[in-house]
Design a protein around this motif. Structure first.
Motif, PDB file in Angstrom:
ATOM      1  N   VAL A 254       0.842  -1.190   0.000  1.00  0.00           N
ATOM      2  CA  VAL A 254       0.000   0.000   0.000  1.00  0.00           C
ATOM      3  C   VAL A 254       0.885   1.251   0.000  1.00  0.00           C
ATOM      4  N   ALA A 255       1.921   1.219   0.838  1.00  0.00           N
ATOM      5  CA  ALA A 255       2.873   2.338   0.847  1.00  0.00           C
ATOM      6  C   ALA A 255       3.537   2.462  -0.522  1.00  0.00           C
ATOM      7  N   ALA A 256       3.895   1.309  -1.110  1.00  0.00           N
ATOM      8  CA  ALA A 256       4.527   1.330  -2.431  1.00  0.00           C
ATOM      9  C   ALA A 256       3.597   1.976  -3.448  1.00  0.00           C
ATOM     10  N   SER A 257       2.324   1.644  -3.337  1.00  0.00           N
ATOM     11  CA  SER A 257       1.354   2.186  -4.274  1.00  0.00           C
ATOM     12  C   SER A 257       1.191   3.694  -4.077  1.00  0.00           C
ATOM     13  N   ARG A 258       1.227   4.135  -2.809  1.00  0.00           N
ATOM     14  CA  ARG A 258       1.122   5.574  -2.555  1.00  0.00           C
ATOM     15  C   ARG A 258       2.335   6.301  -3.115  1.00  0.00           C
ATOM     16  N   ILE A 259       3.504   5.689  -2.929  1.00  0.00           N
ATOM     17  CA  ILE A 259       4.724   6.310  -3.439  1.00  0.00           C
ATOM     18  C   ILE A 259       4.689   6.379  -4.959  1.00  0.00           C
ATOM     19  N   MET A 260       3.990   5.407  -5.542  1.00  0.00           N
ATOM     20  CA  MET A 260       3.853   5.416  -6.997  1.00  0.00           C
ATOM     21  C   MET A 260       2.891   6.491  -7.477  1.00  0.00           C
ATOM     22  N   GLY A 261       2.223   7.131  -6.545  1.00  0.00           N
ATOM     23  CA  GLY A 261       1.353   8.223  -6.941  1.00  0.00           C
ATOM     24  C   GLY A 261      -0.125   7.880  -6.963  1.00  0.00           C
ATOM     25  N   ALA A 262      -0.481   6.719  -6.389  1.00  0.00           N
ATOM     26  CA  ALA A 262      -1.887   6.330  -6.396  1.00  0.00           C
ATOM     27  C   ALA A 262      -2.650   7.067  -5.304  1.00  0.00           C
ATOM     28  N   GLY A 263      -3.897   7.407  -5.597  1.00  0.00           N
ATOM     29  CA  GLY A 263      -4.731   8.089  -4.615  1.00  0.00           C
ATOM     30  C   GLY A 263      -5.527   7.094  -3.779  1.00  0.00           C
ATOM     31  N   GLY A 264      -6.303   7.613  -2.832  1.00  0.00           N
ATOM     32  CA  GLY A 264      -7.054   6.768  -1.900  1.00  0.00           C
ATOM     33  C   GLY A 264      -8.005   5.799  -2.584  1.00  0.00           C
ATOM     34  N   SER A 265      -8.833   6.301  -3.517  1.00  0.00           N
ATOM     35  CA  SER A 265      -9.840   5.420  -4.111  1.00  0.00           C
ATOM     36  C   SER A 265      -9.173   4.351  -4.977  1.00  0.00           C
ATOM     37  N   TRP A 266      -8.088   4.730  -5.637  1.00  0.00           N
ATOM     38  CA  TRP A 266      -7.345   3.767  -6.455  1.00  0.00           C
ATOM     39  C   TRP A 266      -6.813   2.629  -5.579  1.00  0.00           C
ATOM     40  N   ILE A 267      -6.223   2.992  -4.448  1.00  0.00           N
ATOM     41  CA  ILE A 267      -5.658   1.980  -3.559  1.00  0.00           C
ATOM     42  C   ILE A 267      -6.756   1.092  -2.989  1.00  0.00           C
ATOM     43  N   ILE A 268      -7.866   1.705  -2.602  1.00  0.00           N
ATOM     44  CA  ILE A 268      -8.967   0.914  -2.037  1.00  0.00           C
ATOM     45  C   ILE A 268      -9.487  -0.079  -3.072  1.00  0.00           C
ATOM     46  N   ILE A 269      -9.749   0.418  -4.281  1.00  0.00           N
ATOM     47  CA  ILE A 269     -10.383  -0.438  -5.282  1.00  0.00           C
ATOM     48  C   ILE A 269      -9.394  -1.449  -5.863  1.00  0.00           C
ATOM     49  N   ARG A 270      -8.165  -0.987  -6.139  1.00  0.00           N
ATOM     50  CA  ARG A 270      -7.222  -1.866  -6.827  1.00  0.00           C
ATOM     51  C   ARG A 270      -6.465  -2.805  -5.905  1.00  0.00           C
ATOM     52  N   HIS A 271      -6.240  -2.376  -4.649  1.00  0.00           N
ATOM     53  CA  HIS A 271      -5.388  -3.198  -3.785  1.00  0.00           C
ATOM     54  C   HIS A 271      -6.090  -3.728  -2.558  1.00  0.00           C
ATOM     55  N   LEU A 272      -6.819  -2.875  -1.854  1.00  0.00           N
ATOM     56  CA  LEU A 272      -7.351  -3.305  -0.567  1.00  0.00           C
ATOM     57  C   LEU A 272      -8.530  -4.255  -0.725  1.00  0.00           C
ATOM     58  N   ILE A 273      -9.501  -3.895  -1.554  1.00  0.00           N
ATOM     59  CA  ILE A 273     -10.671  -4.751  -1.689  1.00  0.00           C
ATOM     60  C   ILE A 273     -10.305  -6.121  -2.288  1.00  0.00           C
ATOM     61  N   PRO A 274      -9.491  -6.161  -3.359  1.00  0.00           N
ATOM     62  CA  PRO A 274      -9.110  -7.502  -3.855  1.00  0.00           C
ATOM     63  C   PRO A 274      -8.438  -8.375  -2.796  1.00  0.00           C
ATOM     64  N   ASN A 275      -7.657  -7.749  -1.897  1.00  0.00           N
ATOM     65  CA  ASN A 275      -7.006  -8.532  -0.850  1.00  0.00           C
ATOM     66  C   ASN A 275      -7.968  -8.938   0.256  1.00  0.00           C
ATOM     67  N   ALA A 276      -9.044  -8.193   0.421  1.00  0.00           N
ATOM     68  CA  ALA A 276      -9.974  -8.465   1.517  1.00  0.00           C
ATOM     69  C   ALA A 276     -11.130  -9.338   1.073  1.00  0.00           C
TER      70      ALA A 276
END
Lengths: 273, 263
Positions: free
Chosen positions: A164-186
């Motif tokens: 998630v930190a890596a994704s933020r450093i890559m420039g991803a915003g909150g909704s992008w991280i939630i939809i692309r990374h957090l929800i698929p993992n959960a």
């Protein structure tokens, strides 16, 4: 996947597939018109003509159960879909953003959980007209709290992970991280929860229809077939037993599949038992 | 006189807690010249990583940046709005982590994540993104990039994961690359390979690099200029040749002595 080993879950899956086939191909499989009354054969016991017998109005119970499975399954699945989407929406926002937003959403969840769900549904349905869509919406919107809590707790741990930190450093915003990374993992535990939820939703729909405020006649659902048979239960067991058995085994099948999925997603749980 | 890619001035990051305020980054100033390598060295907890995260303004509460400026490309990153900052992160400044194992999302393939890194910043077709991703893996010497592209993170080794992370950081050709202990979590043989790759990248001199490590020997070898950090403060800032032969600060000489005692 561990699913392959789990015979009970496999049996559940097969049964769900079978019911789904019944529901989809109901017009082809049904031997009679589900609403067609035959006054000459009222309450006739199971026979070659009517394999599940007929009800007090002379309607073929087998055909009604088939058509009823369309209604009951679609209500179960769509209501759960709605509750899962709502739950994921609130849960992920609460979990990711935290702070005041989290506090507000979780108190909303607490408030929703204070209502006795079934009576809330009764009250809402009494005010709205009891159509299939209203029932889907009401069941869905009164059962999302568990999913919201589940998703929130998953996201609270997931958001601390490095990707998630890596994704933020890559420039991803909150909704992008939630939809692309957090929800698929959960999604694993949510899927388990949803599968178990379908059984529960089917039960609620049956109960509502049995009480006469669910799916309205002449549309058949498993619940209102039960109601049709309750007055004549003493003389015609088949009107109640067959739809009852369908409800029972379908809910059981969803629960078995849900348990199987849980074992597959969380192998440690199985080792302990 | 070369142009500076990054100018950090008086950077301050604090963490408020009920036990008092921790000054994690305390009045740190340094410049990174264009196409040079700046090393930050210090013991763990000295504020090296937090300095890097503060540059990208990725400090989560209860931490906050209380002062200073970070000039990059003519603007102060600390005053930029979130949207514009999002366009800088991962695009013009990118970062490689210490722990390659957890920096990749376990539920997606390597290829998907490389594509994502591109598509965060550029609108390209899927096929074009795939070509770019495979090309970037080839640049960091991943053998058989086509296969790794389709692999999930658990299917590849730790060294390979770090190569993927480096490929991901380089994929948008950043002006500044931050390497945060890029070899610390790897075992010794893999460390040597990754260092070789990094030396190659440094030798190409296509970007400025901020190299963070606790290993002063490594820093001195890889970097042009070195900053030594301790307890949130930058206590010495020197050319790397000078720091080995003539350290100004006592702590720096102690650090050098301990490194020599080990080797």
């Amino acid at each position: 996947m561990k699913m392959r080993v789990n015979k009970l879950a496999a049996a559940g899956t097969v049964f769900i597939a079978l019911i789904a086939v019944f529901a989809i191909f109901a017009p082809l499989i049904a031997s009679h018109d589900p609403a067609g009354m035959d006054t000459r054969s009222v309450l006739s016991p199971p026979s070659r003509e009517h394999i599940f017998g007929t009800d007090p109005l002379g309607r073929d119970v087998f055909s009604r159960v088939l058509y009823g499975s369309r209604i009951s399954l679609s209500i179960g699945i769509i209501a759960v879909g709605l509750s899962v989407l709502t739950g994921i929406f609130f849960g992920s926002i609460a979990g990711y953003y935290g702070g005041k937003i989290d506090y507000a959403i979780m108190r909303l969840v607490d408030i929703m959980l204070c209502f006795p769900t079934f009576f809330l549904i009764l009250a809402v349905i009494a005010m709205l007209e009891p159509s299939i869509y209203n029932i889907m919406a009401v069941i869905g919107l009164t059962s999302w709290m568990g999913v919201a809590r589940l998703v929130r707790s998953e996201i609270l741990t997931l958001k601390e992970r490095d990707f998630v930190a890596a994704s933020r450093i890559m420039g991803a915003g909150g909704s992008w991280i939630i939809i692309r990374h957090l929800i698929p993992n959960a999604i694993g535990p949510v899927l388990v929860n949803a599968t178990l939820g379908v059984g529960g939703a089917i039960l609620i729909e049956s109960a509502l229809s049995f009480l006469g405020i669910g799916v309205q006649p002449p549309t058949a659902s498993w619940g209102n077939i039960l109601m049709d048979g309750k007055a004549t239960l003493g003389v015609a067991w088949w009107v109640t037993v067959f739809p009852g058995a369908f409800i029972f085994f379908t809910v059981l099948a969803y629960n078995l599949l849900g348990e199987g999925l849980r074992d597959a997603f969380e192998p440690r749980l199985k080792d302990r038992s | 006189m070369k142009k500076n890619t990054l100018e950090v001035k008086g950077l301050k990051t604090v963490f408020d807690s009920w036990q008092g305020t921790v000054r994690a980054v305390d009045d740190v100033s340094f410049n990174i010249e264009e196409n040079t390598v700046f090393g930050l060295v210090g013991e763990s907890g000295s504020g090296k990583t937090l300095t890097a995260l503060s540059i990208l303004r990725l400090i989560d509460p209860p931490g906050k940046i209380t002062g200073g400026s970070v000039m990059f490309g003519g603007v102060d990153l600390l005053k930029e709005n979130e949207v514009r900052l999002g366009a800088v992160r991962g695009n013009r400044i990118s970062m490689v982590f210490q722990e390659p194992g957890s920096a990749l999302d376990p539920v997606f393939t390597v290829g998907y994540q490389l594509r994502e890194a591109i598509r965060c910043h550029r609108i390209v077709s899927r096929g074009c993104a795939e070509d770019l991703a495979i090309d970037s893996m080839r640049k960091v010497h991943i053998k058989d990039p086509g296969r790794v592209y389709r692999d999930y993170p658990h299917q590849i080794s730790g060294g390979m994961k770090q190569r993927v992370m480096i490929a991901m950081a380089l994929i948008n050709s950043p002006e500044l690359l931050i390497l945060d202990e890029p070899t610390t979590a790897l075992d010794v043989t893999i460390q040597a390979e990754i260092l070789k790759l990094l030396e190659e990248i440094i030798a190409a001199r296509k970007m400025s690099i901020l190299f963070i490590s606790h290993d002063i020997g490594l820093i001195a070898r890889m970097c042009d200029n070195v900053g030594v950090m301790r307890k949130g403060k930058l206590i010495e800032c020197q050319e790397s040749k000078l720091i080995l032969s003539d350290p100004e600060n006592e702590y720096t000489s102690a650090l050098l002595k301990s490194a020599r005692a080990l080797s």
